[in-house]
Design an enzyme around this catalytic site. Structure first.
Site, PDB file in Angstrom:
ATOM      1  N   ILE A  41     -45.870  -7.736 -22.406  1.00  0.00           N
ATOM      2  CA  ILE A  41     -46.507  -7.156 -21.234  1.00  0.00           C
ATOM      3  C   ILE A  41     -45.773  -5.848 -20.975  1.00  0.00           C
ATOM      4  CG2 ILE A  41     -46.941  -7.387 -18.767  1.00  0.00           C
ATOM      5  CD1 ILE A  41     -46.967 -10.440 -19.247  1.00  0.00           C
ATOM      6  N   SER A  42     -46.482  -4.759 -21.139  1.00  0.00           N
ATOM      7  CA  SER A  42     -45.858  -3.444 -21.006  1.00  0.00           C
ATOM      8  C   SER A  42     -46.791  -2.528 -20.229  1.00  0.00           C
ATOM      9  CB  SER A  42     -45.575  -2.872 -22.399  1.00  0.00           C
ATOM     10  OG  SER A  42     -45.020  -1.593 -22.306  1.00  0.00           O
ATOM     11  N   PRO A  43     -46.683  -2.541 -18.904  1.00  0.00           N
ATOM     12  CA  PRO A  43     -47.631  -1.788 -18.088  1.00  0.00           C
ATOM     13  C   PRO A  43     -47.428  -0.278 -18.097  1.00  0.00           C
ATOM     14  CG  PRO A  43     -46.035  -2.875 -16.686  1.00  0.00           C
ATOM     15  CD  PRO A  43     -45.763  -3.326 -18.091  1.00  0.00           C
TER      16      PRO A  43
END
Length: 81
Positions: A41-43
């Site tokens: 998860i890498s916003p």
């Protein structure tokens, strides 16, 4: 978080460092001939771009975007984060 990133929390700086560390490990593995798939998860695009720039020219970097509503993501989250 466990192992290599157990000292990190979820601040902006810690999230960036987590992605950087995972990217470095993936690069080491890929450089040794292992096919690596990393689900993260890498916003923040800057974090992904940093890893992409680090591996550029040595291994393939493919980014997959999954479009899902917040409600869908929450329903799929087994840890309730």
């Amino acid at each position: 978080r466990h192992g290599l990133c157990k000292d990190l929390g979820f601040s902006l700086e810690d999230r960036a460092e987590n992605i950087r560390r995972v990217g470095e490990v993936c690069k080491l593995m890929a450089d040794s001939g292992v096919v690596v798939l990393a689900a993260l998860i890498s916003p923040y695009a800057a974090d992904r771009d940093g890893v992409r720039e680090r591996v550029e020219g040595t291994v393939a970097f493919l980014e997959v975007y999954v479009k899902a509503s917040l409600e869908t993501c929450e329903s799929r989250d087994p840890k309730g984060l």
